[in-house]
Design an enzyme around this catalytic site. Sequence first.
Site, PDB file in Angstrom:
ATOM      1  N   THR A   1     -29.578 -66.848  44.783  1.00  0.00           N
ATOM      2  CA  THR A   1     -29.781 -68.290  44.606  1.00  0.00           C
ATOM      3  C   THR A   1     -31.153 -68.477  43.970  1.00  0.00           C
ATOM      4  O   THR A   1     -32.171 -68.216  44.613  1.00  0.00           O
ATOM      5  CB  THR A   1     -29.724 -69.030  45.961  1.00  0.00           C
TER       6      THR A   1
ATOM      7  N   LYS B   1     -24.808 -74.906  43.335  1.00  0.00           N
ATOM      8  CA  LYS B   1     -25.314 -74.388  44.623  1.00  0.00           C
ATOM      9  C   LYS B   1     -26.364 -75.352  45.197  1.00  0.00           C
ATOM     10  O   LYS B   1     -26.434 -75.566  46.411  1.00  0.00           O
ATOM     11  CB  LYS B   1     -25.909 -72.993  44.402  1.00  0.00           C
TER      12      LYS B   1
ATOM     13  N   LYS C   1     -36.571 -72.438  50.251  1.00  0.00           N
ATOM     14  CA  LYS C   1     -36.516 -72.008  48.843  1.00  0.00           C
ATOM     15  C   LYS C   1     -35.477 -72.845  48.092  1.00  0.00           C
ATOM     16  O   LYS C   1     -35.755 -73.387  47.023  1.00  0.00           O
ATOM     17  CB  LYS C   1     -36.152 -70.517  48.755  1.00  0.00           C
TER      18      LYS C   1
HETATM   19  P1  NAP Z   1     -32.022 -60.185  52.019  1.00  0.00           P
HETATM   20  O1  NAP Z   1     -31.297 -59.688  53.211  1.00  0.00           O
HETATM   21  O2  NAP Z   1     -33.508 -60.339  52.071  1.00  0.00           O
HETATM   22  O3  NAP Z   1     -31.638 -59.200  50.804  1.00  0.00           O
HETATM   23  C1  NAP Z   1     -32.276 -59.194  49.571  1.00  0.00           C
HETATM   24  C2  NAP Z   1     -32.229 -57.749  49.088  1.00  0.00           C
HETATM   25  O4  NAP Z   1     -32.729 -57.687  47.753  1.00  0.00           O
HETATM   26  C3  NAP Z   1     -33.116 -56.834  49.956  1.00  0.00           C
HETATM   27  O5  NAP Z   1     -32.388 -55.669  50.244  1.00  0.00           O
HETATM   28  C4  NAP Z   1     -34.329 -56.566  49.074  1.00  0.00           C
HETATM   29  O6  NAP Z   1     -34.901 -55.304  49.230  1.00  0.00           O
HETATM   30  C5  NAP Z   1     -33.736 -56.679  47.692  1.00  0.00           C
HETATM   31  N1  NAP Z   1     -34.764 -57.139  46.762  1.00  0.00           N
HETATM   32  C6  NAP Z   1     -35.473 -58.283  46.846  1.00  0.00           C
HETATM   33  N2  NAP Z   1     -36.343 -58.357  45.833  1.00  0.00           N
HETATM   34  C7  NAP Z   1     -36.181 -57.237  45.118  1.00  0.00           C
HETATM   35  C8  NAP Z   1     -36.804 -56.737  43.952  1.00  0.00           C
HETATM   36  N3  NAP Z   1     -37.786 -57.424  43.333  1.00  0.00           N
HETATM   37  N4  NAP Z   1     -36.392 -55.564  43.486  1.00  0.00           N
HETATM   38  C9  NAP Z   1     -35.411 -54.893  44.106  1.00  0.00           C
HETATM   39  N5  NAP Z   1     -34.767 -55.288  45.209  1.00  0.00           N
HETATM   40  C10 NAP Z   1     -35.168 -56.461  45.703  1.00  0.00           C
HETATM   41  O7  NAP Z   1     -31.451 -61.575  51.525  1.00  0.00           O
HETATM   42  P2  NAP Z   1     -29.940 -62.123  51.587  1.00  0.00           P
HETATM   43  O8  NAP Z   1     -29.760 -62.912  52.823  1.00  0.00           O
HETATM   44  O9  NAP Z   1     -28.987 -61.015  51.252  1.00  0.00           O
HETATM   45  O10 NAP Z   1     -29.985 -63.196  50.402  1.00  0.00           O
HETATM   46  C11 NAP Z   1     -29.998 -62.774  49.045  1.00  0.00           C
HETATM   47  C12 NAP Z   1     -29.851 -64.014  48.148  1.00  0.00           C
HETATM   48  O11 NAP Z   1     -28.619 -64.668  48.457  1.00  0.00           O
HETATM   49  C13 NAP Z   1     -30.967 -65.050  48.326  1.00  0.00           C
HETATM   50  O12 NAP Z   1     -31.265 -65.637  47.087  1.00  0.00           O
HETATM   51  C14 NAP Z   1     -30.332 -66.068  49.277  1.00  0.00           C
HETATM   52  O13 NAP Z   1     -30.886 -67.357  49.113  1.00  0.00           O
HETATM   53  C15 NAP Z   1     -28.883 -66.001  48.838  1.00  0.00           C
HETATM   54  N6  NAP Z   1     -27.900 -66.383  49.883  1.00  0.00           N
HETATM   55  C16 NAP Z   1     -28.037 -65.920  51.162  1.00  0.00           C
HETATM   56  C17 NAP Z   1     -27.105 -66.296  52.125  1.00  0.00           C
HETATM   57  C18 NAP Z   1     -27.220 -65.828  53.570  1.00  0.00           C
HETATM   58  O14 NAP Z   1     -26.501 -66.372  54.429  1.00  0.00           O
HETATM   59  N7  NAP Z   1     -28.061 -64.864  53.875  1.00  0.00           N
HETATM   60  C19 NAP Z   1     -26.036 -67.137  51.785  1.00  0.00           C
HETATM   61  C20 NAP Z   1     -25.908 -67.555  50.474  1.00  0.00           C
HETATM   62  C21 NAP Z   1     -26.853 -67.173  49.528  1.00  0.00           C
HETATM   63  P3  NAP Z   1     -35.851 -54.922  50.477  1.00  0.00           P
HETATM   64  O15 NAP Z   1     -34.961 -54.170  51.385  1.00  0.00           O
HETATM   65  O16 NAP Z   1     -36.928 -54.073  49.885  1.00  0.00           O
HETATM   66  O17 NAP Z   1     -36.391 -56.213  51.049  1.00  0.00           O
END
Ligand code: NAP
Length: 289
Positions: free
Chosen positions: A97, A172, A240
């Site tokens: 997102t 979104k 965010k």
């Molecule tokens: P998350 O658990 O923090 O996962 C993000 C992943 O991306 C982590 O494994 C992180 O690695 C990796 N990452 C982040 N920055 C990076 C970079 N610069 N280079 C390489 N890898 C990188 O977050 P999430 O909950 O999966 O959410 C991911 C996205 O989906 C966000 O934009 C969020 O707003 C969206 N989203 C989330 C949900 C939800 O319910 N969680 C629902 C809809 C949408 P590390 O292990 O090193 O941190």
Amino acid sequence: MAHIAFIGLGVMGGPIAGHLARAGHRMTVYNRSIGKAKSWAETYGGTVAVSPAKAAEHADIVISCVGTDDDLSQVTLGRDGAFRAMKPGGLYIDHTTVSARIARQLYVEGESRGLYFVDAPVTGGQAGAEKGSLSVMCGGSQPAVDAAKIVMQAYAARIVHVGKAGAGQTAKMVNQICIGGVVQGLAEALRFAQAAELNLDKVFEAISGGAAQSWQMDNYWKTMAADNFDFGFAVDWMRKDLGLALEEARANGATLPVTALIDQFFADVQAMGGHRQDTSALVRRITRA
Ligand code: NAP
């Protein structure tokens, strides 16, 4: 079956990539902290790459689900970014997102390199990612979205091509604007019911099938009532997302007064230490009578 590079194996990306592996695609995965990529590969098979570029160099399709605009920019256009390594004709699908601005930029950058870019944010949360029942809203060209749909069916129950580049991200934002208002309404309703000393289970039974019904009520009423805020989408992510909506509204002329207020309410929850609590933690800032 395609050779897919997957970047970002977090709460959402990990299970999404898992569905792709189970569907039989050949997977190469990359994650910033390599331990997550290694343990993913131990579970599902596939190859671990040391950079987005290395992951992408032999892939037909690259998919990312990272955190923010800066993260997405780094894994696509950065020094070791995927765009540098992708073959012309390759498809890039992004589930992060982010702002509509970066989605449009990556579409144009992709076009100049002969790549197809689809902005494809998701809704449905961790549970939707694990069950493979996400909703995906897409922006991009028709052929690119058609090609993306074929692979996204492994983890999505609903895939809608909303419009041109950036339209997935703006859809979104609409989703998040709706959620903010509903959760605040739910929080006020819960505190009101508590002040009136009503049986909260009976209230839920009485009203959750009528006009007040919502996904938020179905999923959060009982846990909010129990002061339990450990169920999915985090307050930090919501801040965010509301920030992205407010920024887009400044550009497109829409007014979002209640959204701006609720964004500040979420800032209160962060100040109370609720960064990683779920969005229903909004109720914490309303004093119980
Ligand atoms: P998350 O658990 O923090 O996962 C993000 C992943 O991306 C982590 O494994 C992180 O690695 C990796 N990452 C982040 N920055 C990076 C970079 N610069 N280079 C390489 N890898 C990188 O977050 P999430 O909950 O999966 O959410 C991911 C996205 O989906 C966000 O934009 C969020 O707003 C969206 N989203 C989330 C949900 C939800 O319910 N969680 C629902 C809809 C949408 P590390 O292990 O090193 O941190």
